[in-house]
Motif scaffolding. Structure first.
Motif, mmCIF file in Angstrom:
data_model
loop_
_atom_site.group_PDB
_atom_site.id
_atom_site.type_symbol
_atom_site.label_atom_id
_atom_site.label_comp_id
_atom_site.label_asym_id
_atom_site.label_seq_id
_atom_site.Cartn_x
_atom_site.Cartn_y
_atom_site.Cartn_z
ATOM 1 N N GLN A 1 -38.762 57.219 29.954
ATOM 2 C CA GLN A 1 -39.814 58.368 29.980
ATOM 3 C C GLN A 1 -39.085 59.459 30.739
ATOM 4 N N ILE A 2 -39.097 60.852 30.250
ATOM 5 C CA ILE A 2 -38.469 61.828 31.366
ATOM 6 C C ILE A 2 -39.637 63.076 31.117
ATOM 7 N N GLU A 3 -39.387 63.549 32.113
ATOM 8 C CA GLU A 3 -40.431 64.776 32.161
ATOM 9 C C GLU A 3 -39.815 66.176 32.096
ATOM 10 N N GLY A 4 -40.362 67.182 31.747
ATOM 11 C CA GLY A 4 -40.117 68.296 31.371
ATOM 12 C C GLY A 4 -40.036 69.001 29.843
ATOM 13 N N ARG A 5 -39.545 70.222 29.794
ATOM 14 C CA ARG A 5 -39.484 70.550 28.204
ATOM 15 C C ARG A 5 -37.971 70.755 28.013
ATOM 16 N N PHE A 6 -37.718 70.080 26.889
ATOM 17 C CA PHE A 6 -36.398 69.858 26.590
ATOM 18 C C PHE A 6 -35.876 70.433 25.162
ATOM 19 N N ALA A 7 -34.716 71.170 25.056
ATOM 20 C CA ALA A 7 -34.156 71.593 23.805
ATOM 21 C C ALA A 7 -33.855 70.448 23.094
ATOM 22 N N LYS A 8 -33.779 70.199 21.830
ATOM 23 C CA LYS A 8 -33.509 68.938 21.366
ATOM 24 C C LYS A 8 -32.497 69.130 20.106
ATOM 25 N N PHE A 9 -31.239 68.434 20.207
ATOM 26 C CA PHE A 9 -30.260 68.642 19.211
ATOM 27 C C PHE A 9 -29.828 67.444 18.636
ATOM 28 N N THR A 10 -29.339 67.265 17.431
ATOM 29 C CA THR A 10 -28.868 66.299 16.899
ATOM 30 C C THR A 10 -27.394 66.241 16.354
ATOM 31 N N GLY A 11 -26.590 65.296 16.659
ATOM 32 C CA GLY A 11 -25.258 65.118 16.111
ATOM 33 C C GLY A 11 -24.774 63.864 16.408
ATOM 34 N N ASP A 12 -23.430 63.832 16.088
ATOM 35 C CA ASP A 12 -22.344 64.698 16.062
ATOM 36 C C ASP A 12 -21.954 64.883 14.499
ATOM 37 N N TYR A 13 -22.338 66.105 14.050
ATOM 38 C CA TYR A 13 -22.035 66.257 12.758
ATOM 39 C C TYR A 13 -20.508 66.303 12.373
ATOM 40 N N ALA A 14 -19.660 66.299 13.434
ATOM 41 C CA ALA A 14 -17.987 66.319 13.337
ATOM 42 C C ALA A 14 -17.727 64.902 12.566
ATOM 43 N N VAL A 15 -18.486 63.788 12.998
ATOM 44 C CA VAL A 15 -18.191 62.569 12.361
ATOM 45 C C VAL A 15 -18.964 61.981 11.430
ATOM 46 N N SER A 16 -20.131 62.504 10.948
ATOM 47 C CA SER A 16 -21.101 61.961 10.175
ATOM 48 C C SER A 16 -22.032 62.839 9.438
ATOM 49 N N LYS A 17 -22.243 62.608 8.337
ATOM 50 C CA LYS A 17 -23.168 63.514 7.626
ATOM 51 C C LYS A 17 -24.563 63.533 8.021
ATOM 52 N N ASN A 18 -24.813 62.346 8.513
ATOM 53 C CA ASN A 18 -26.281 62.285 9.021
ATOM 54 C C ASN A 18 -26.431 61.235 10.236
ATOM 55 N N PRO A 19 -26.031 62.243 11.251
ATOM 56 C CA PRO A 19 -25.957 61.442 12.514
ATOM 57 C C PRO A 19 -27.478 61.250 13.217
ATOM 58 N N LYS A 20 -27.627 60.172 13.874
ATOM 59 C CA LYS A 20 -28.856 60.067 14.477
ATOM 60 C C LYS A 20 -28.989 60.053 16.071
ATOM 61 N N GLY A 21 -27.812 60.798 16.527
ATOM 62 C CA GLY A 21 -27.662 60.857 17.950
ATOM 63 C C GLY A 21 -28.599 62.046 18.506
ATOM 64 N N LEU A 22 -29.398 61.827 19.657
ATOM 65 C CA LEU A 22 -30.271 62.814 19.925
ATOM 66 C C LEU A 22 -29.595 63.456 21.370
ATOM 67 N N LEU A 23 -29.622 64.725 21.457
ATOM 68 C CA LEU A 23 -29.008 65.012 22.927
ATOM 69 C C LEU A 23 -29.983 66.064 23.395
ATOM 70 N N TYR A 24 -30.824 65.875 24.421
ATOM 71 C CA TYR A 24 -31.762 66.791 25.233
ATOM 72 C C TYR A 24 -30.989 67.289 26.185
ATOM 73 N N LEU A 25 -31.550 68.762 26.358
ATOM 74 C CA LEU A 25 -30.985 69.581 27.359
ATOM 75 C C LEU A 25 -32.224 70.339 27.985
ATOM 76 N N ARG A 26 -32.695 70.100 29.277
ATOM 77 C CA ARG A 26 -33.816 70.718 29.837
ATOM 78 C C ARG A 26 -33.567 72.151 29.807
ATOM 79 N N GLU A 27 -34.782 72.752 29.513
ATOM 80 C CA GLU A 27 -34.941 74.284 29.409
ATOM 81 C C GLU A 27 -35.173 74.645 30.959
ATOM 82 N N ALA A 28 -34.600 75.619 31.177
ATOM 83 C CA ALA A 28 -34.809 76.271 32.779
ATOM 84 C C ALA A 28 -36.062 76.537 32.854
#
Lengths: 265, 589
Positions: free
Chosen positions: A238-265
């Motif tokens: 469990q992590i805390e804060g408000r995060f922008a969420k992204f999925t990827g990496d579309y460079a290698v897959s048509k339907n990637p399940k990777g989740l990349l979270y970046l904390r909003e300032a």
């Protein structure tokens, strides 16, 4: 019954040692003389552990209750705790490459820094590096595509490049920052970087979760925005804060399940 | 050279009709003899093989162990090496590699299993030097390599123009020039198209520029093979390999060479055998498992092994090797570039592809065969179905197409499955349900005897590729290559298949040329093996005309013609097998 095995480096070590014999579960139930006679490699030379370390054993017990205490700098000793299944290693200094590689259980604590490939293809147990760590922590072996699959790695300082490469399970937490290609080819598991990441975070990621609390210097264009999330869970972390969420990496897959979270300032 | 007596073992020598008889084997000066004189007996070494199985030394007629693509497989897979290491000893080199071992390790591992002869099944002519360099460095084994010619520009041009004689002259020159043993034909007409990102999917589809079809290539190369009287027949890797439903094109391809007369016109001495040791086939189908897929897509994929086996049962001109899939890691490597690309599209794995100029192509990709995979489970069943459903063992050869379907070190697993229904049932329990639902394996009762195992692991390899003049049996005059396994046939319980596996994994003794090479897996001697190649003669006039064509087109190569040939000094212990001696040489029809 508890057991403590003390290793004290004798002299400065020249060519790096390959010392995969240094394992709590390998030392358990052994006398000091037996431990001294275990083989280590220095380049092409097969030598004895006792040639490089003073060994002292206090008590005796099963692997689970055996602690190896290394008192001094072992930066030039590779493969400490490699493949360890049980017991504990505590290093009062810095460790060399491949620390706890392929480890399946037990725990390793380093009070200083650790070299590259620590926790490579680790399956279980806990690896705690209080200082900085090198490249390829918790990653797959060269050419392989399955990295760490279980257990936990924590790094008190910073880590270098390709942290968690090919990660398929388990979790890695970095208090500081990472360099390039953190979570490359990640397919599962969780990585939390509390500092910042440089280029290529999550490259070729197809699964699992990667969160960065600071900034990502060069964000990959092949990740797609998927809204924001409050207090997300990276697997069971469990992590805390408000995060922008992204999925990827579309460079290698048509339907990637990777989740990349970046904390909003 | 010392003399050797292998005493009192249960001997399985199918080419001599010996089926488990207790016999002594005598070897003098490296050759099998029917008896030893009193003086020779005195200084002979003796192996006590009481209660043990004695077979001719193992022969592998289809393995990928030397050359550019094999080395590409080593280079692209460091992860295949770091956990599979062999330390150096006073006698042997160190080595590494699990699915693609280094050359030294390959030699030792084969020898430890009782094998003495191994043929590399795909040598691109331009990579002949590399292939010979690796064979030269391989310890112990006698070797040879089939040359890839199924998409060769010169052959395609000659055959399109109907000039079989010139195609034969070119093939003869190429075999002599590159020290090749036989003709390998990989995805005929299709690999050339792959240079243009295309393939061919039927036998009658002309390819780009050369306008030749797979059918014409197979027929033409088959005719060339018999015109030259080569030891082996055409070794065919059929079109559409690895595609669901390809069993049909496979049977059609084999049909093309029905009616052609097998003519082994090699000038060699033939050791004594009870059975006719000359090949009967005009086509030897490679890794039949990969060419026996049923269904129309991966969804309705099923085994087509029964259809291929039914066809082979009906005809007499075919021998197949199965290309078994014993599960675990492998490395797919083939001259069929597009097939590797198809695998890449399925797996997304790292892969490599190469275009070999005017000659052929190639590709490499790591592969992991899993019991949990529906497709892999059926492939496992198919590899076994093929050997069990084809009734005459003299039409079958056991391989894993190392390291494509599996590894040569897994042969003992395959032997156990062939010999023991229980072994198959136990494995099937751990497989995906498709293994039983989409193949006929579960209903097959047949359990191979040790004699049949001797046929499909050495005798038929030797006979099929034209090596039975000296290999694959223990008749007088044969090479003194013998494998002794710790298995008592009179107490054999095939339900105890683990024991079968153990026995074949480590030969009690491996004897080569009368010398004890390995004992219980430990290498005791490291002799240099022989390198066999074919040297067929052709009519000088035809050869001259052909060479003029070669020189004209050599401008398309990146190397000069002077650097093209592999000199004989590249080979350790070369053995040239002359075929089609001058008097019989082909003249223009």
């Amino acid at each position: 019954m508890m057991a403590e095995v003390l290793l004290r480096p004798k002299d400065k070590i020249g060519i790096m040692l390959e010392a995969e014999v240094i394992r709590a579960d390998n030392f358990a139930q052994k006398r000091a003389e037996e431990i001294e006679k275990l083989h280590v490699w220095q380049g092409p030379a097969k030598l004895l552990l006792g040639d490089f370390f003073d060994v002292d054993v206090r008590g005796s017990g099963p692997a689970e209750e055996t602690t190896v205490l290394i008192e001094g700098d072992v930066t030039r000793v590779k493969r400490i705790g490699q493949g360890m299944k049980a017991g504990r290693i505590e290093i009062f200094g810095s460790a060399g490459m491949h620390l706890g590689a392929e480890m399946a259980g037990g725990s390793i604590v380093v009070h200083g820094d650790a070299g590259a490939w620590g926790g490579m293809e680790m399956k279980g147990g806990v690896l705690q590096i209080l200082g900085d760590a090198g490249d390829h922590i918790g990653s797959a072996y060269r050419g392989s595509w399955r990295g760490m699959s279980g257990g936990q790695i924590t790094i008190g300082g910073n880590a270098r490049s390709q942290l968690g490469g090919g990660l398929v399970g388990g979790r890695i937490v970095v208090e500081g920052s990472v360099q390039n290609f953190c979570g490359i080819r990640q397919g599962g598991g969780a990585i939390l970087v509390k500092g910042s990441a440089r280029r290529g975070a999550g490259a070729e990621m197809t699964g699992g979760a990667l969160a960065v609390l600071g900034t990502i210097e060069q964000f990959l264009p092949s990740f797609v925005e998927a809204g924001t999330e409050e207090n997300p869970k990276l697997g069971d972390l469990q992590i805390e804060g408000r995060f922008a969420k992204f999925t990827g990496d579309y460079a290698v897959s048509k339907n990637p399940k990777g989740l990349l979270y970046l904390r909003e300032a | 050279m010392a003399n050797l007596i292998i005493r009192n073992g249960y001997v399985f020598d199918p080419l001599n009709d010996i089926n488990g008889d207790v016999k002594d084997i005598f070897i003098r000066n490296g050759k099998v003899v029917s008896d030893l004189s009193g003086a020779d007996r005195k200084d002979a070494k003796v192996i006590d093989a009481t209660g043990k199985t004695v077979m001719p030394g193992g022969v592998d007629s289809h393995s990928h162990v030397a050359g550019a693509k094999v080395n590409a497989g080593r280079l692209m897979r460091p992860e295949d090496h770091y956990k599979s290491v062999r330390p150096k000893t006073a006698l042997t080199h160190s080595g590494s590699g699990y699915s693609v071992p280094s050359v030294y390790k390959q030699g030792y591992d084969y020898a430890a299993m009782g094998y003495t002869t191994v043929f590399e099944a795909a040598m691109p002519p331009l990579e002949a030097r590399h292939t010979h360099e690796e064979m030269r460095a391989t310890p112990i084994l006698d070797m040879g390599a089939y040359m890839v010619l199924g998409n060769n520009w010169f052959i395609m041009r000659y055959l399109r123009d109907g000039d079989v004689e010139k195609a034969a002259a070119y093939t003869a020159w190429m075999l002599r020039t590159h020290k090749g043993y036989g003709i390998k034909c990989v995805n005929p007409a299709g690999v050339e198209n792959w240079g243009w990102a295309q393939n061919v999917h039927s036998l009658d589809e002309p390819n780009i520029h050369f306008e030749i079809t797979a059918r014409e290539m197979i027929r033409g190369l088959g005719e060339v093979n018999e015109l030259l009287g080569l030891p082996n027949s055409l070794h065919l890797h059929a079109n559409n390999l690895g595609h669901p439903g390809n069993w049909e094109i496979t049977c059609d391809s084999l049909q093309i060479l029905d009616g052609l007369e097998p003519r082994n016109k090699t000038d060699v001495q033939w050791a004594e055998t009870k059975m006719n040791a000359r090949r009967r086939q005009t086509v030897y189908l490679a890794h039949a498992q990969f060419s026996s897929f049923g269904g129309t897509s991966w969804r309705d994929f099923c085994s087509g092994a029964k259809s291929v086996a039914d066809y082979v049962n009906k005809v007499d001109h075919v021998v197949i090797d199965n290309g078994a899939v014993p599960f675990g890691p492998g490395t797919a490597m083939t001259g069929d570039g597009p097939a590797i690309h198809d695998l890449y599209m399925l797996s997304g794995q790292k892969w490599s592809n190469t275009d070999v100029e005017l000659e052929c192509g190639s590709g490499v990709i790591p592969w992991l065969y899993l019991k949990s995979s529906p497709i892999n489970s059926v492939q496992w069943a198919m590899g076994l179905e093929l050997l069990l459903l084809i009734k005459d063992p003299w039409k079958t050869i056991m391989t894993t197409d190392h390291p494509n379907g599996g590894l040569f070190v897994q042969y003992p697993d395959v032997i156990a499955w062939l010999m023991s229904r229980k072994a198959r049932e136990e494995t099937m329990k751990g497989c995906h349900a498709w293994a039983s639902a989409r193949s006929s394996l579960a209903g097959i009762d047949r359990e191979m005897s040790l004699s049949e195992i001797a046929i499909v692991t050495r005798a038929n390899q030797a006979r099929t590729i034209g090596m039975a003049n000296r290999k694959g049996h223990l008749g007088a005059g044969a090479d003194g290559d013998v494998a002794v396994y710790d298995l008592d046939p009179t107490r054999l319980d095939v339900n105890d298949y683990a024991k079968i596996k153990t026995a074949f994994s480590r030969a009690e003794y491996t004897v080569k040329d009368g010398e004890i090479i390995a004992h219980k897996g430990e290498i005791l001697q490291v002799p240099d093996g022989r390198r066999f190649y074919s040297a067929p003669f052709v009519d000088e006039t035809v050869e001259k005309e052909m060479l003029a064509d070669v020189k004209e087109w050599f401008k398309y190569y990146t190397i000069g013609i002077a650097n093209y040939p592999v000199p004989e000094k590249y080979l350790k212990n070369p053995v040239a097998i002359q075929a089609n001696k001058p008097l019989e040489a082909i003249v223009r029809r």
